[in-house]
Write a protein that holds these residues in place. Structure first.
Motif, PDB file in Angstrom:
ATOM      1  N   ARG A 224       0.820  -1.193   0.000  1.00 52.72           N
ATOM      2  CA  ARG A 224       0.000   0.000   0.000  1.00 52.72           C
ATOM      3  C   ARG A 224       0.863   1.256   0.000  1.00 52.72           C
ATOM      4  O   ARG A 224       0.782   2.064  -0.907  1.00 52.72           O
ATOM      5  CB  ARG A 224      -0.944  -0.028   1.199  1.00 52.72           C
ATOM      6  N   VAL A 225       1.710   1.399   1.009  1.00 51.72           N
ATOM      7  CA  VAL A 225       2.646   2.529   0.949  1.00 51.72           C
ATOM      8  C   VAL A 225       4.079   2.043   0.755  1.00 51.72           C
ATOM      9  O   VAL A 225       4.937   2.793   0.315  1.00 51.72           O
ATOM     10  CB  VAL A 225       2.532   3.470   2.171  1.00 51.72           C
TER      11      VAL A 225
ATOM     12  N   TRP B 223      -1.132  -2.741  14.809  1.00 52.95           N
ATOM     13  CA  TRP B 223      -0.941  -2.699  13.355  1.00 52.95           C
ATOM     14  C   TRP B 223      -2.091  -3.432  12.675  1.00 52.95           C
ATOM     15  O   TRP B 223      -2.585  -4.430  13.176  1.00 52.95           O
ATOM     16  CB  TRP B 223       0.384  -3.347  12.949  1.00 52.95           C
ATOM     17  N   GLY B 224      -2.467  -2.949  11.513  1.00 52.10           N
ATOM     18  CA  GLY B 224      -3.584  -3.531  10.787  1.00 52.10           C
ATOM     19  C   GLY B 224      -4.754  -2.572  10.779  1.00 52.10           C
ATOM     20  O   GLY B 224      -4.599  -1.384  11.068  1.00 52.10           O
TER      21      GLY B 224
ATOM     22  N   LEU C  56       4.281   1.295   8.286  1.00 45.90           N
ATOM     23  CA  LEU C  56       4.225   2.636   7.688  1.00 45.90           C
ATOM     24  C   LEU C  56       2.782   3.143   7.594  1.00 45.90           C
ATOM     25  O   LEU C  56       2.503   4.316   7.828  1.00 45.90           O
ATOM     26  CB  LEU C  56       4.889   2.625   6.309  1.00 45.90           C
ATOM     27  N   LEU C  57       1.863   2.237   7.254  1.00 43.52           N
ATOM     28  CA  LEU C  57       0.452   2.624   7.183  1.00 43.52           C
ATOM     29  C   LEU C  57      -0.061   3.089   8.539  1.00 43.52           C
ATOM     30  O   LEU C  57      -0.809   4.067   8.632  1.00 43.52           O
ATOM     31  CB  LEU C  57      -0.391   1.414   6.765  1.00 43.52           C
ATOM     32  N   HIS C  58       0.323   2.369   9.562  1.00 42.82           N
ATOM     33  CA  HIS C  58      -0.124   2.743  10.903  1.00 42.82           C
ATOM     34  C   HIS C  58       0.415   4.130  11.262  1.00 42.82           C
ATOM     35  O   HIS C  58      -0.296   4.965  11.820  1.00 42.82           O
ATOM     36  CB  HIS C  58       0.345   1.699  11.915  1.00 42.82           C
ATOM     37  N   ARG C  59       1.663   4.353  10.897  1.00 46.08           N
ATOM     38  CA  ARG C  59       2.275   5.650  11.165  1.00 46.08           C
ATOM     39  C   ARG C  59       1.575   6.750  10.389  1.00 46.08           C
ATOM     40  O   ARG C  59       1.433   7.877  10.881  1.00 46.08           O
ATOM     41  CB  ARG C  59       3.751   5.553  10.777  1.00 46.08           C
ATOM     42  N   ALA C  60       1.147   6.444   9.176  1.00 40.79           N
ATOM     43  CA  ALA C  60       0.448   7.451   8.378  1.00 40.79           C
ATOM     44  C   ALA C  60      -0.814   7.923   9.094  1.00 40.79           C
ATOM     45  O   ALA C  60      -1.054   9.125   9.223  1.00 40.79           O
ATOM     46  CB  ALA C  60       0.081   6.888   7.001  1.00 40.79           C
ATOM     47  N   GLN C  61      -1.608   6.977   9.553  1.00 42.59           N
ATOM     48  CA  GLN C  61      -2.885   7.385  10.141  1.00 42.59           C
ATOM     49  C   GLN C  61      -2.766   7.802  11.601  1.00 42.59           C
ATOM     50  O   GLN C  61      -3.408   8.761  12.020  1.00 42.59           O
ATOM     51  CB  GLN C  61      -3.921   6.248  10.032  1.00 42.59           C
ATOM     52  N   CYS C  62      -1.965   7.067  12.344  1.00 47.90           N
ATOM     53  CA  CYS C  62      -1.982   7.265  13.804  1.00 47.90           C
ATOM     54  C   CYS C  62      -0.727   7.950  14.353  1.00 47.90           C
ATOM     55  O   CYS C  62      -0.613   8.147  15.563  1.00 47.90           O
ATOM     56  CB  CYS C  62      -2.222   5.933  14.499  1.00 47.90           C
ATOM     57  N   GLY C  63       0.191   8.301  13.473  1.00 47.65           N
ATOM     58  CA  GLY C  63       1.349   9.114  13.909  1.00 47.65           C
ATOM     59  C   GLY C  63       2.406   8.302  14.632  1.00 47.65           C
ATOM     60  O   GLY C  63       2.259   7.114  14.822  1.00 47.65           O
TER      61      GLY C  63
END
Lengths: 361, 361, 361, 361
Positions: free
Chosen positions: B8-9, B218-219, B354-361
């Motif tokens: 995804r990212v 994560w997820g 990385l996705l988790h970091r994108a949404q949740c910082g």
């Protein structure tokens, strides 16, 4: 790409929480000029609906589907179809306890860990109630597939009691509240479920699914493999813990000769496959045989029997304890998952039909 | 979205055919400033390499990885990292027969049906040779995950001979050519494989994988579920026919009490889970426990024993017949799949980090 | 989705830095059975090549394209086509100064800010050299479009000297090193460019592009609008600062009657449009008229004239100063952008052709 | 990827037709724990609402926004936020004529060509009414950006009458019904619009937009360039025919020295840019300066003056003729586009904020 969307050119997006005002979804990329009306969608949604028997949750949702867009004079226009269902029987007070305690086996704890906030009413976004929208969208997917492709599923095992696959009867399966394919097994399952409910526990289940009529050539050699996409779609259904294609885990103890799907030339020139251990998919691409898929569904996590758990602030600040879930729950979620399984398979296949057309004309 | 990309990212794209000039991949979205050199990648690639023992294909590929972009003075720059491996021991003439006959269990027939053209040399794009690039990219994924997260896999069963899981030894597993976790089982597997080779057949296998150190959170609740993404990644490995998370198909015959992962508050405030039937994932989100995954891998489809098949023009114009595959093949592909399984899990986890970091910082 | 990929079902991914070992790209989703050879790709790549005249950079790159995958016996197989070009004339020492100073108008400063690391050799990933891969892939896109669709572009203005559009001659344009559509303007542009080079400065330019033969119906009403996708594709070419469709900014001072594209019924039943202010796109969908696009390209940022700038550690630690760029640069980058513009338009259109086929058959 | 979705990790999807029962959108990927209520969204939606002055369409829509999901106790949960607005003043009979005739400049003809079916009521899916949902979602995007980032836009020209940019007053602009930044220009624009309406025609317009406070480093060197994404977002707004970044088309006639944005080291170590011809974006990445964007918006295509057109079956079967559009239309759509421009910029920036965080932490 996003967290609430799947599909590549036929894209499904859902929204809504179990106890919010309503649930909804959008299906985008639908070919134009397909006939579509609310009644058709309602039919499949009703198959999944709760309260149909004493073996499913007693939450009384009417699940009236409304088409909000994308249809003009009874036909799809190519614009996104938005569907909506109101939540009318949400009893959040039943869930007050879970504001305080994380339910084992549910997403309560991880939701708090991920987001630092949790809509605890009825499980919020993680509730299986969301699957009603997949069933609704699945009806449109089946339209895209056309009548020659039949997607169907049934329960093959509840607890340790499996049906005799030799006796599999799709007609019985499709009319039965338990999606049981064998009338002889049915009363034994009913007894089993009654007993589980009485004991305050729940049972696991197994589902077999089939897609008949899929032509050879859908899918892709690598990262749009038909089996990989189906595995994601099915593993993404609530409570699913295992997915098999064709012979599945049975292949482990076989040798190459036993597992071979030999071929002969038929009169039409199309191959006669002498077996279907592959489950209709080779190298990620459909063979023209029946697609065969199996799923394992865990026993409902919400049970009346006491389970130890921890306090819901995630920091130990709240006192942990014992939870006895009293909400209205299915003794075996595999039953109601059947229409969801069919819908997810139909959505994946319809997406692949369009994808194949994009690349190969 | 595309057919040769996933993620995804953090996005992996591969290209190349088994007997083309070279294989390659691109990993895009890599965080900058990670140290990276060819030698590190080479180490994992060598684990997967053929010709390491008499139990794997005798094709002699050196599999020298070259970093073509995205690294400057030993560190990632945030630009896409392109990796390339030359094919040096492709013997297409070994495959001349399959230009005329479709091999059962392979993608030969479906490729022709899908595309109307087929690069039959060594199986073309559908060859398991492509997985070498996943292993290479997996090394970068592990760097993104950091040293606290350990992803590892081993063979737990070959044919009908399973290891005793009580004796599971990760150290033995990681150093062994067969990725066997139990030294007592090893000689018995060796005998089994020698016999299968002698008989001209092949064997199925089962792999267990684990990811330790993944934090809770994560997820995503729905269409980026960690288990669904992992299921797709693993089902997308050549020859995989089944995927389980946690207790997998064992949940079918359990009741809700048996299958519960109860929790207690630990001194640190983090939960003590009293079991891990869920395999470290609830509602699509990691719990902080070990991720546990299992796969079923079918016996190698290419065997010396004769198999009936049809002529390769797909129209019956070519005479069908019997095929006895003589190329250089693994008697049990599960063995070489182990590093691929680790790589795919690492790639999915790194993407989710990385996705988790994108949404949740 | 990813940072180095564009397209929806026809997906282009590039990799490589200006002074790395090589540049490459992958085009994925290509329909099978298209004839394709290196020579065809080379032809277009050569049009873009530097060193063709005294008006472009004197870097001597042979730009030999190699097809690494996806083609079998002269035809596409449906697998991803990977293309590679070696960098043979990279002179990184010319760029040593920019390791110390950020070049105004370049990505030097922002790259450091974003990634905390910068491959300063020749501008790294941000160099216009990457566009060679777009041109290469564009050749395949044109094959997908077929011969009835013609995509072409030319320079309409350099500095303040515009061509007389009445005298536009596509034949002259396509054979000219400056892509000048008017032989009378050509010598005046040559003089202008010579003067700019002598003065150590550079010039802006304007490009007009056209796609003829696109049928009515490609694109989508909303977030896959043909004009929006084209705008992104063109704005994403190095140095582009403005994009117009049809009449572009001229519409601002018009009234609704002046700007109307009235229609009459032709004998064939297809509409005769009496004007094409819309540039062949209405509501994001092609009308069947010529697509008309214009771009503004800024003067080359690297000039010999001194420019004030800051030290390259981004923290003021390095002494700022004055930079006089001495590398080998084009006096007007609009010239070499012409084949890139054509390629990007072709790639977007080919993607939309396939997308349209996916949804509408 | 899909036709009604945009964004990479912050994804916006809309649905609904101008005269359907309602319009809606979903914004997915929103960070959790942002405070959000309907009133905040309503404020921006009202700015765009029709019927606010005699210079916009007289369709009387209340545009009451309802949050259907993704918010719990006043805060975002990380689940998708669904928003809905009922259509209450749709007068489809005003549009009966366009069931028979294609309106020049509208999507009527191309929609029929693409899909073979057309919801002609109010322009269906192609109506600018859809933009109300972008404005609603833009409010959430601004929350993600935080208060330090200010996105704003105003009308800089109507017809041939431009404001004096020296007199640009953001405060006046934001409170004015015409989004006019100069009180002296306002009465002249009002006169111009009255005259256009009287004459039965319409006027084009130009919008300038600015984003202040964007840090250096958002965007990407290639196919997620900030300027390319912004160009797509703005070109995708109804009636937009041109987009400029920074100096835009003015760069064509400049030389490299004139167009340079020189830099000096400030006391803080951050650069002082001595100009902003780049409009705050270099190489696809933000510089930390103000983002500057301009758009050209064509005169409303629906005018009372007669326009020749063709019959709406697309086959010449229906008699063509002259159309005089009598529906309720804006004399200059640029006015109401201003909040839409702000929303689209905010949505793109918020997506890039999260994307940057994904890769670079």
């Amino acid at each position: 790409m996003s967290f609430n969307t799947f599909g590549r050119v036929l894209r499904f997006t859902s929204w809504g929480e179990s106890h919010g005002v309503s649930m909804g979804c959008i299906l985008d990329g639908i070919p134009p000029q397909l006939s579509l009306c609310q009644e058709e969608i309602q039919r499949d949604v009703n198959r999944r609906r709760s309260g149909l028997s004493r073996f499913t949750s007693q939450r009384k949702e009417t699940d009236q589907v409304r088409i909000l867009s994308g249809v003009f004079e009874g036909k799809t226009t190519g614009s996104p179809v938005a569907l909506q269902i109101l939540n009318v029987d949400a009893k959040s007070k039943d869930y007050a306890e879970i504001a305080q305690l994380y339910r084992p086996g549910h997403a309560d704890y991880v939701t708090q860990q991920k987001y630092g906030i949790r809509d605890w009413r009825g499980g919020g976004r993680s509730s299986a109630r969301e699957t009603v929208m997949r069933v609704a969208a699945g009806v449109i997917a089946k339209k895209i597939l056309g009548e020659k492709i039949v997607v169907r599923a049934g329960v093959s095992q509840i607890g340790s009691l499996a049906v005799d696959c030799e006796r599999w009867d799709w007609t019985h399966c499709s009319h039965d509240n338990l999606f049981c394919p064998d009338r002889k097994t049915l009363p034994r399952w009913q007894a089993l479920l009654d007993q589980a409910r009485k004991e305050g526990t729940s049972l696991g289940g197994r589902i077999e699914a089939q897609a008949r009529g899929v032509p050879a050539g859908w899918g892709a050699p690598l990262y749009a493999k038909l089996d990989a996409d189906l595995a994601a779609a099915l593993m993404g259904i609530n409570a699913v813990k295992g997915v098999e294609v064709g012979a599945g885990f049975a292949v482990v103890s076989r040798d190459g000769k036993q597992n071979a799907d030999e071929m002969e030339t038929s009169d039409s020139g199309a191959p006669n496959f002498l077996a279907n251990n592959a489950g209709g998919i080779l190298g990620g691409i459909s063979t023209g045989q029946d697609l065969k898929l199996s799923l394992a569904i865990k026993p409902t996590s919400s049970i009346r029997l006491p389970l130890r758990t921890i306090g819901a602030d995630g920091k130990g600040g709240l006192k942990g304890g014992v939870i006895e879930t009293k909400g209205r729950h299915d003794p075996c979620v595999a039953i109601r998952a059947v229409p969801v399984v069919e819908a997810m398979i139909a959505l994946v296949l319809a997406d692949h039909k369009l994808l194949h057309r994009a690349q190969c004309g």
